[in-house]
Design a protein around this motif. Structure first.
Motif, PDB file in Angstrom:
ATOM      1  N   LEU B 290      43.337  47.886  43.258  1.00  0.00           N
ATOM      2  CA  LEU B 290      43.627  47.649  44.578  1.00  0.00           C
ATOM      3  C   LEU B 290      43.016  46.657  45.301  1.00  0.00           C
ATOM      4  CD1 LEU B 290      46.240  49.348  46.011  1.00  0.00           C
ATOM      5  CD2 LEU B 290      42.930  49.782  47.870  1.00  0.00           C
ATOM      6  N   LEU B 291      42.374  45.569  44.906  1.00  0.00           N
ATOM      7  CA  LEU B 291      42.218  44.750  45.913  1.00  0.00           C
ATOM      8  C   LEU B 291      42.784  43.285  45.191  1.00  0.00           C
ATOM      9  CD1 LEU B 291      37.805  45.375  46.635  1.00  0.00           C
ATOM     10  CD2 LEU B 291      39.638  44.843  48.253  1.00  0.00           C
ATOM     11  N   LYS B 292      42.322  44.104  43.677  1.00  0.00           N
ATOM     12  CA  LYS B 292      43.005  42.526  43.809  1.00  0.00           C
ATOM     13  C   LYS B 292      44.928  42.210  43.424  1.00  0.00           C
ATOM     14  CE  LYS B 292      41.285  40.789  39.362  1.00  0.00           C
ATOM     15  NZ  LYS B 292      40.615  41.040  37.803  1.00  0.00           N
ATOM     16  N   SER B 293      45.077  43.581  43.887  1.00  0.00           N
ATOM     17  CA  SER B 293      46.803  43.452  43.782  1.00  0.00           C
ATOM     18  C   SER B 293      47.195  43.522  45.390  1.00  0.00           C
ATOM     19  CB  SER B 293      46.769  45.845  43.635  1.00  0.00           C
ATOM     20  OG  SER B 293      46.409  45.804  44.588  1.00  0.00           O
ATOM     21  N   ILE B 294      46.289  43.521  45.666  1.00  0.00           N
ATOM     22  CA  ILE B 294      47.033  43.045  47.553  1.00  0.00           C
ATOM     23  C   ILE B 294      46.131  41.946  47.450  1.00  0.00           C
ATOM     24  CG2 ILE B 294      47.449  45.335  48.678  1.00  0.00           C
ATOM     25  CD1 ILE B 294      44.523  45.202  49.740  1.00  0.00           C
ATOM     26  N   GLY B 295      45.327  41.200  46.978  1.00  0.00           N
ATOM     27  CA  GLY B 295      45.201  39.751  46.786  1.00  0.00           C
ATOM     28  C   GLY B 295      43.922  39.321  46.843  1.00  0.00           C
ATOM     29  N   ALA B 296      42.707  40.273  46.274  1.00  0.00           N
ATOM     30  CA  ALA B 296      41.797  39.542  45.885  1.00  0.00           C
ATOM     31  C   ALA B 296      41.687  38.743  44.519  1.00  0.00           C
ATOM     32  CB  ALA B 296      40.449  40.893  46.274  1.00  0.00           C
ATOM     33  N   PRO B 378      44.617  44.591  37.336  1.00  0.00           N
ATOM     34  CA  PRO B 378      45.399  44.896  38.408  1.00  0.00           C
ATOM     35  C   PRO B 378      46.056  46.198  38.252  1.00  0.00           C
ATOM     36  CG  PRO B 378      45.892  42.713  38.274  1.00  0.00           C
ATOM     37  CD  PRO B 378      45.086  42.840  37.302  1.00  0.00           C
TER      38      PRO B 378
END
Lengths: 183, 830
Positions: B290-296, B378
């Motif tokens: 999730l974090l990676k999908s929103i830009g992490a 992601p």
């Protein structure tokens, strides 16, 4: 739109740069996604993309407010707390700020997820079956909210759904079948 | 605060509260505790000994000899303005009324001790005060142990040889008291002027003279350099530096052993940590996706995991070191009587070792799993069925195990030993894995034996075969060592006792001058109806081996070096003693009276690297001679007959100063005879073997209790492996029991199945442990102690019972929560 296995989710994943196509190229907000590495794509998503999922995907260890703050913090926004509070207040969840996901109802979870997806004012909002896990009444409220944000933030809303009435509210409907666009 | 820091701290806090980290943290705390407890303890004992080293001598320089020191040396010391004092010590039997006891008598001159203090008390356990002087003539100061053995107190009389003394003080501490692990004879301090009246000291008696010197360091050095060449051959000179060496070596050995014992704990804890970290990582796949999908970025994820790891390392170091500190207090308490020395406080830098342990385990066993998270796809936010990122942990584990071994090596400083123990451990684990596998496969037959709960439990063990094997080994190892130290040790001891002949001598008489022979023999004959044999005993020192002075020889075995350092008891005989066998060379004939020959016990021959044909030089009472080794003997020490490492051929040897030794079997109801003997023949020393065996046994009990205690942590680490394995299967178990609930199984039934699973698993671990302990016990009995080993039912029963009980209870309790969740909630989650 399309039946199960038609390739809706695959297309969404490609559009958002969550996956790479085996051939061909993808552009998002004037940048070629297929030319970026994983971190580059993540950065691009952080700047321009919001996500709403069928199963909400809230971080269980964070409160509603913290969940909404997350994308702002990742982008290094100093106003994260204020903006997130405003976003939750805007959708009527001001009394749920410090609640954790497991203390929220399904509809509330999805509203927090929508606040999280929209708080960075993304240019594109991807929603994967956003009402799929909700009862009809909650589903309707969620759909309402999504289209309202679409208007207010002038965000492009890309919606994947089975639901014909939901699809009917969109400006453009593409239909997939066995991996091909049929309409 | 950066967002990754904040995010990871927040997640960590919640995971910790939710119990997600309990197993991981517990395993690491146990590892740190095990390592620091041993290190704290060893460090404290080590420093106590070092601090005492200058006092151990009670002087700056001591010349030790079996004879009085040449008066020329004393004159030279006086010239150089050094302080001097003299002591004479010997073991002897002291008597009070009807009771008697072996005592280490030390007769001291005015001025003793030159360094350190004498602490005395007016009554037993009374407040200690510093003694201003040495005991006055006719009085004696006794250690509490002696007063207790004789059941007397200050004010009572005590007899040493032909002289009576009044006990005036309880001797609580003297600087040169031996810091040894065995104190066979409690001390008695008297005035050196009283020695002639005791009539105990005769030519050839086992006595030690110590001439002590003290003064400024430079002058002592100059003095030592001057007198060294003029010293008699049998005298040894010791300065402050040499004093602590021997004790340090003993403590070093103990520390090495206990550290190696902790190695097993650390490795098991590392296994539990790896398992728990894997589970932790799997639980966080969705969040990371999730974090990676929103830009992490990957770096964000990596930083977050590192922050968590650092917090865990710091937290477990702190907690583990604190519990380690507490644990070593218990260790010190267990061994308090055995070490016989006041311990200083613990050194804070030992915490560094705890930190290293935590870092090694965290970096080597937890980090690979956590860092692999950064490559989570992601896409998982849309497709939860994507497999977790591949883990290249094989290499990392190898590095981590190496790091652990290096750490242990730095403490133990014996590469061969570390490698041997690790290879042994690896081999044993493999063997245990094979046996565990066979046991689990064997279970399949019993599935139909009882009801549905039974079948469900057994099916679970077989289905999670690999994990079950790991759990059996992890738990079985700790249990095995504990069984070995308790049941097998007791069995071996009682087997050994049974193997002794009923009338094995229980008393040894030493220091018998030739003129007492007839008297003693007559007395024993008239009272017990047997005439004892007398064996000559000569005190001497080995000075040369193969013509080379022993001081110039670099002995490969410490036993060899130790053997030439001290004065040895030599004997001579025309006949080969009964409990001896010649292994190489030839025994001199019974009529032999030619040039002197030497016969060595095989162990001593090996440690001195001597074989038949080599010559050995001796110094006996100042007289030097050398003789060839003509035979090497095996000695059956278990016979309890008096025996000697070094024997000489008859003839010239009878000219040397010597006393005689005899052994007796005195039935318990005739102990009074010993008092009569000692009164009639002052100077004869009676050694009670039962007291000695009792003392040795007490030390063994204490030492093995300390080792058991250290292995208790191993058992705890085994439990964390069990818990980690349960944690990994928790989601599966939740789902399954929800499914069983919906199919109509009662909660009770499901819980019964779970209990069966863990009780059987524990039972298998117990069988494995008993099997291991029996094999090791058998090996020790057959190969090391030459005893018949009987398989003990207690061993198998305790293995089965403790295995089933501990694993059964822990396992069922840990799983209960998963079973008790309402099925609707569980099924909806999936």
């Amino acid at each position: 739109m399309g039946p199960s296995g038609a390739g809706k989710t695959t297309l969404l994943a490609l559009l958002a740069g969550l996956d790479k196509p085996t051939s061909g190229r993808v552009w998002l907000c004037d940048e070629e996604l297929t030319a970026l590495d994983e971190d580059g794509r993540a950065q691009l998503r952080g700047r321009h993309v919001g996500f709403v999922f069928q199963s909400f995907h809230l971080v269980s260890s964070l409160s509603a407010l913290e969940n909404v703050m997350l994308p702002l913090e990742l982008a290094g926004d100093g106003q994260a707390r204020r903006l997130a509070t405003e976003a939750l207040t805007g959708i009527g969840l001001e009394h749920r700020l410090s609640h954790y996901p497991k203390q929220l109802s399904g509809g509330e979870k999805q509203r927090v997820a929508i606040a999280r997806a929209s708080v960075t004012r993304p240019r594109v909002l991807f929603a994967d079956e956003p009402t799929g896990n909700l009862d009809t009444a909650s589903g309707e409220r969620i759909a309402e909210l999504l289209f309202r944000l679409n208007q207010e933030l002038s965000t492009t809303l890309v919606l994947v759904t089975h639901d014909r009435t939901l699809a009917a509210r969109c400006d453009r409907v593409l239909e997939l079948e066995a991996g091909r666009l049929v309409a | 605060m950066s967002s990754s820091l904040r995010f990871s701290l927040r997640t960590l806090r919640r995971d910790f509260r939710a119990g997600e980290l309990t197993v991981l943290v517990t395993a690491m705390v146990i590892a740190v505790t095990a390592m620091t407890a041993v290190a704290f303890f060893a460090d404290r004992v080590g420093r106590a000994v070092k601090a005492q080293a200058s006092e151990v001598l009670a002087a700056d320089l001591v010349i030790r000899s079996a004879r009085q020191i040449d008066s020329g040396i004393l004159a030279r010391a006086a010239e150089m303005g050094l302080e001097t004092a003299r002591t004479l010590s010997f073991p002897t039997v002291v008597i009070s009324g009807e009771s008697s006891s072996l005592a280490a008598v030390q007769a001291v001159s005015e001025g003793y001790p030159l360094r350190g203090r004498l602490l005395v008390a007016a009554r037993m356990f009374g407040p200690a005060e510093e003694a201003e002087q040495v005991p006055e003539s006719g009085t004696a100061w006794a250690e509490p142990g002696l007063l207790a053995r004789l059941d007397i107190e200050p004010g009572d009389e005590i007899t040493v040889g032909a002289r009576d003394f009044r006990i005036t003080r309880v001797l609580q501490f003297k600087p040169d008291q031996s810091v040894s692990f065995i104190n066979l004879a409690p001390g008695l301090l008297i005035n050196i002027d009283d020695i002639p009246a005791t009539e105990v000291v005769r030519p050839g008696s086992r006595v030690t003279w110590r001439q002590m010197f003290a003064g400024p360091e430079k002058r002592i050095e100059a003095f030592a350099a001057k007198i060294k060449p003029t010293l008699q051959q049998d005298a040894s000179i010791r300065g402050v530096e040499e004093a602590g060496e021997q004790i340090n070596a003993a403590i070093d050995k103990a520390q090495r052993f206990l550290t190696l014992a902790s190695l097993v704990t650390v490795i098991l804890a590392a296994v539990a940590t790896a398992m728990a970290a894997r589970r932790y990582a799997l639980r966080h796949l969705d969040t990371v996706a999730l974090l990676k999908s929103i830009g992490a970025s990957q770096a964000f994820v990596q930083r977050g995991m590192l922050v968590q790891l650092i917090v865990v390392v710091l937290g477990t170091t702190l907690a583990g070191t604190l519990t380690g500190y507490g644990a070593q207090l218990v260790l010190a308490w267990i061994l308090a009587d055995t070490i016989n020395v006041a311990l200083p406080g613990a050194a804070p830098d030992t915490a560094l070792l705890g930190f290293l342990t935590a870092v090694t385990i965290a970096v080597g066993f937890a980090m690979p799993h956590l860092l692999a998270l950064k490559s989570t796809a992601p896409l998982r936010v849309l497709r939860r069925d994507l497999p977790p990122p591949p883990l290249r942990s094989g290499v990392t584990y190898a590095v981590a195990v190496t790091a652990l071994l290096i750490m242990i090596y730095l403490i133990v400083r014996d590469l061969a030993m570390v490698l041997l123990v690790s290879a042994g451990l690896a081999g044993m684990s493999l063997l245990a894995a094979a046996i565990g596998w066979i046991l689990i496969r064997g279970l399949a037959r019993f599935r139909g034996a009882a009801g549905v709960a039974w079948r469900y439990g057994l099916a679970n063990i077989s289905r999670r075969g690999a994990e079950s094997v790991v759990q059996i080994i992890a738990f079985g190892l700790g249990l095995m060592v504990l069984l070995l130290l308790t049941v097998v040790r007791n069995d071996l001891l009682s087997n050994w006792k049974d193997s002794l002949p009923e009338d094995a001598p229980n008393y040894f008489l030493i220091n018998i001058p030739p003129e007492y022979w007839t008297g003693i023999a007559d007395m024993v004959d008239s009272e017990l109806g047997t005439r004892p044999d007398f064996l000559p005993m000569i005190r001497g020192r080995i000075t040369h081996i193969k013509g080379v002075p022993v001081a110039e020889i670099d002995f490969s075995s410490p036993q060899g070096a130790g053997f030439v350092r001290r004065e040895a008891n030599l004997s001579w005989s025309a006949r080969l003693p009964a409990s001896n066998e010649v292994r190489s060379g030839e025994w001199w004939g019974e009529q032999y009276s030619g040039a002197m020959q030497v016969s060595l016990e095989q162990g001593v021959a090996r440690s001195l690297d001597v074989s038949v044909g080599d010559t050995i030089g001796f110094n006996v009472g100042g007289e030097e001679f050398s003789a060839p080794v003509t035979s090497i003997r095996f000695v059956d020490w278990d016979s309890f007959q008096p025996n000697f490492y070094v024997m000489l051929s008859p003839g010239e040897v009878s000219e040397l100063p010597q006393t005689y030794l005899s052994s007796l079997y005195v039935p318990p109801q005739r102990r009074d005879l010993l008092n009569q003997l000692v009164r009639a023949f002052p100077g004869v020393t009676v050694i009670d073997m039962e007291v000695i065996i009792g003392q040795v046994r007490q030390v063994m009990d204490r030492a093995s209790m300390a080792v058991q205690y250290v292995f208790l942590f191993t058992l705890l680490a085994g439990v964390t492996v069990l818990l980690a394995a349960i944690q990994i299967t928790r989601d599966e178990r939740r789902f399954e029991s929800a499914l069983l609930h919906t199919l109509g199984a009662s909660r009770r039934k499901i819980l019964q199945g779970v209990a069966v699973e863990f009780i059987v698993l524990g039972g298998l671990a117990g069988i494995l442990a008993a099997l291991g302990a029996t094999s090791v016990g058998w090996l020790l009995a057959e190969r090391v102690f030459n005893l018949d080993y009987t398989i003990s039912p207690t061993l198998w029963l305790s293995g089965l019972f403790f295995g089933s009980a501990i694993v059964g209870i822990t396992g069922t309790l840990a799983t209960r929560k998963a079973v008790n969740e309402p099925p609707v909630a569980v099924l909806r989650d999936n």
